[in-house]
Design an enzyme around this catalytic site. Structure first.
Site, PDB file in Angstrom:
ATOM      1  N   HIS A 149       0.851  -1.212   0.000  1.00 51.37           N
ATOM      2  CA  HIS A 149       0.000   0.000   0.000  1.00 51.37           C
ATOM      3  C   HIS A 149       0.868   1.237   0.000  1.00 51.37           C
ATOM      4  O   HIS A 149       2.086   1.141   0.159  1.00 51.37           O
ATOM      5  CB  HIS A 149      -0.896   0.012   1.238  1.00 51.37           C
ATOM      6  CG  HIS A 149      -0.126   0.142   2.526  1.00 51.37           C
ATOM      7  ND1 HIS A 149       0.316  -0.951   3.238  1.00 51.37           N
ATOM      8  CD2 HIS A 149       0.309   1.224   3.207  1.00 51.37           C
ATOM      9  CE1 HIS A 149       0.972  -0.540   4.307  1.00 51.37           C
ATOM     10  NE2 HIS A 149       1.000   0.771   4.325  1.00 51.37           N
ATOM     11  N   HIS A 195      -5.994  -1.612   3.833  1.00 50.80           N
ATOM     12  CA  HIS A 195      -5.732  -0.449   2.972  1.00 50.80           C
ATOM     13  C   HIS A 195      -4.857  -0.813   1.773  1.00 50.80           C
ATOM     14  O   HIS A 195      -3.836  -1.469   1.891  1.00 50.80           O
ATOM     15  CB  HIS A 195      -5.113   0.714   3.750  1.00 50.80           C
ATOM     16  CG  HIS A 195      -3.833   0.401   4.482  1.00 50.80           C
ATOM     17  ND1 HIS A 195      -3.446  -0.855   4.824  1.00 50.80           N
ATOM     18  CD2 HIS A 195      -2.860   1.224   4.938  1.00 50.80           C
ATOM     19  CE1 HIS A 195      -2.280  -0.804   5.462  1.00 50.80           C
ATOM     20  NE2 HIS A 195      -1.905   0.450   5.539  1.00 50.80           N
ATOM     21  N   HIS A 209       4.670   7.320   2.944  1.00 49.25           N
ATOM     22  CA  HIS A 209       5.464   6.090   2.871  1.00 49.25           C
ATOM     23  C   HIS A 209       4.904   5.117   1.837  1.00 49.25           C
ATOM     24  O   HIS A 209       3.746   5.201   1.445  1.00 49.25           O
ATOM     25  CB  HIS A 209       5.556   5.399   4.233  1.00 49.25           C
ATOM     26  CG  HIS A 209       4.260   4.831   4.722  1.00 49.25           C
ATOM     27  ND1 HIS A 209       3.409   5.519   5.544  1.00 49.25           N
ATOM     28  CD2 HIS A 209       3.660   3.628   4.514  1.00 49.25           C
ATOM     29  CE1 HIS A 209       2.364   4.771   5.825  1.00 49.25           C
ATOM     30  NE2 HIS A 209       2.468   3.614   5.202  1.00 49.25           N
ATOM     31  N   HIS A 241       0.290  -0.852  14.991  1.00 46.11           N
ATOM     32  CA  HIS A 241      -0.706   0.176  14.725  1.00 46.11           C
ATOM     33  C   HIS A 241      -2.011  -0.193  15.429  1.00 46.11           C
ATOM     34  O   HIS A 241      -2.405  -1.362  15.410  1.00 46.11           O
ATOM     35  CB  HIS A 241      -1.054   0.219  13.237  1.00 46.11           C
ATOM     36  CG  HIS A 241      -0.036   0.849  12.360  1.00 46.11           C
ATOM     37  ND1 HIS A 241       0.552   2.062  12.615  1.00 46.11           N
ATOM     38  CD2 HIS A 241       0.470   0.444  11.172  1.00 46.11           C
ATOM     39  CE1 HIS A 241       1.379   2.356  11.635  1.00 46.11           C
ATOM     40  NE2 HIS A 241       1.364   1.389  10.756  1.00 46.11           N
ATOM     41  N   TYR A 250       9.112   1.679  10.260  1.00 47.56           N
ATOM     42  CA  TYR A 250       9.297   2.709   9.230  1.00 47.56           C
ATOM     43  C   TYR A 250      10.744   3.162   9.191  1.00 47.56           C
ATOM     44  O   TYR A 250      11.375   3.321  10.246  1.00 47.56           O
ATOM     45  CB  TYR A 250       8.440   3.938   9.537  1.00 47.56           C
ATOM     46  CG  TYR A 250       6.966   3.703   9.436  1.00 47.56           C
ATOM     47  CD1 TYR A 250       6.280   3.922   8.249  1.00 47.56           C
ATOM     48  CD2 TYR A 250       6.230   3.285  10.542  1.00 47.56           C
ATOM     49  CE1 TYR A 250       4.913   3.729   8.163  1.00 47.56           C
ATOM     50  CE2 TYR A 250       4.862   3.078  10.462  1.00 47.56           C
ATOM     51  CZ  TYR A 250       4.215   3.306   9.271  1.00 47.56           C
ATOM     52  OH  TYR A 250       2.866   3.109   9.181  1.00 47.56           O
ATOM     53  N   GLU A 260       8.037   1.353   4.577  1.00 45.22           N
ATOM     54  CA  GLU A 260       7.488   0.602   5.702  1.00 45.22           C
ATOM     55  C   GLU A 260       7.501  -0.877   5.325  1.00 45.22           C
ATOM     56  O   GLU A 260       7.243  -1.217   4.163  1.00 45.22           O
ATOM     57  CB  GLU A 260       6.035   1.032   5.961  1.00 45.22           C
ATOM     58  CG  GLU A 260       5.323   0.186   7.010  1.00 45.22           C
ATOM     59  CD  GLU A 260       3.821   0.468   7.097  1.00 45.22           C
ATOM     60  OE1 GLU A 260       3.227   0.921   6.112  1.00 45.22           O
ATOM     61  OE2 GLU A 260       3.246   0.211   8.164  1.00 45.22           O
TER      62      GLU A 260
HETATM   63 FE   LIG Z   1       1.483   1.918   5.989  1.00 46.34          FE
END
Ligand SMILES: [Fe+2]
Length: 302
Positions: A149, A195, A209, A241, A250, A260
């Site tokens: 993503h 995502h 990112h 997260h 990251y 990431e």
């Molecule tokens: Fe991400």
């Protein structure tokens, strides 16, 4: 869903030699082609010719992102839908990118360029199609199996979110609020991950990112070791997260683009009910253990 996945990203890399070396040997992508100004790379478990194109440039950032559509006719269909929506489109001729067919190109309200394409050479994942082993020999670095993503930035988060949902049938897995009314960021999917594309308030045409998938938390911790061994500038992590439930770390490429590597995260379907993070809990959404995203994480874009 005619959009199958985030197909590729084209990144601008001013620190050319060091960046090419990093993407191949530290992140661990595989070079598949190059010309004078570009290097084409793929993650090992992808079948298509490339998912990352590095472009020799004067500044870091995202030249474009691209979605692969299921059928060639989808290009005409989306071109029409975009024009009906009021978006200007152009055609990119077949062969403009090595091993890739014709593309439709347009600009998001947050100013990034997006391309849609269908034709791309398939070169395989290094394993036979009959009785394959779980992974091929000779992988290097973090060796993510695939591009996952990206998080882009701009002023008009609502505009890009609305376009992706109305024209391309993306669904919203999560959103984070700046206050009761205004959205800070949205996490959108068209596959079954939390995502495929996320959008956050920030500089227009920016990228926060590029996220690559890893299989599990141990691989994220091993990526942290690789970051340490290679003196890669670490930004944040390893952390979990709250948003997406992913486990993640990251760091920056030698040109200043944030990367990431990410594992886990829940599965989504089109009827997934959107999760909201209120303004006072956004730190927890980004970094669940320490509840603090950190200043660099929230202010540095390329
Ligand atoms: Fe991400």
């Amino acid at each position: 869903m005619p959009i199958m996945r985030l197909g590729h990203v084209q990144l601008r890399v001013p620190n050319w030699e060091a960046s090419v070396d990093y993407y191949k040997n530290v992140l661990g992508l595989i070079e598949t082609a190059r010309d004078e100004k570009h290097v084409y790379l793929k993650a090992w478990d992808e079948y298509d010719h490339h998912s990352v194109i590095l472009e020799k440039a004067d500044s870091a950032g995202l030249e474009h992102l691209a979605f692969k559509v299921r059928y060639k006719e989808d290009l005409d269909m989306y071109e029409q839908k975009l024009q009906d929506y009021g978006v200007v489109t152009e055609r990119i001729a077949a062969g403009t990118r090595i091993a890739e067919g014709e593309a439709v190109r347009f600009q998001l309200p947050t100013k990034q360029y997006v391309e849609l394409y269908h034709e791309i050479e398939q070169i395989g994942n290094g394993l036979p199609r009959e009785n394959p082993a779980p992974w091929p020999d000779g992988l290097k670095g973090m060796a993510p199996p695939r591009l996952d993503h990206l998080l882009i930035s701009g002023e008009d988060v609502e505009g890009t979110t609305k376009l992706m949902m109305e024209v391309f049938d993306f669904c919203m897995a999560e959103r984070a609020m700046m206050d009761e009314e205004n959205v800070l960021a949205t996490w959108l999917f068209v596959t079954n991950t939390p995502h495929d594309l996320a959008i956050i308030k920030g500089p227009d045409a920016g990228v926060h990112h590029i996220g690559f998938y890893l299989d599990n938390w141990n691989d994220v911790l091993k990526a942290a070791d690789i970051i340490g061994k290679n003196n890669v500038p670490l930004d944040k992590g390893p952390v979990r997260h709250g948003i997406t439930r992913g486990t993640t770390i990251y760091f920056f490429d030698p040109s200043g683009n944030r990367n990431e590597v990410y594992a886990n995260g829940y599965i989504t379907y089109p009827d997934f009910p959107t999760i909201t993070w209120t303004a006072e809990k956004v730190g927890e959404g980004i970094s669940f253990f320490d509840k603090d995203a950190g200043e660099r994480f929230t202010t540095v874009f390329s």
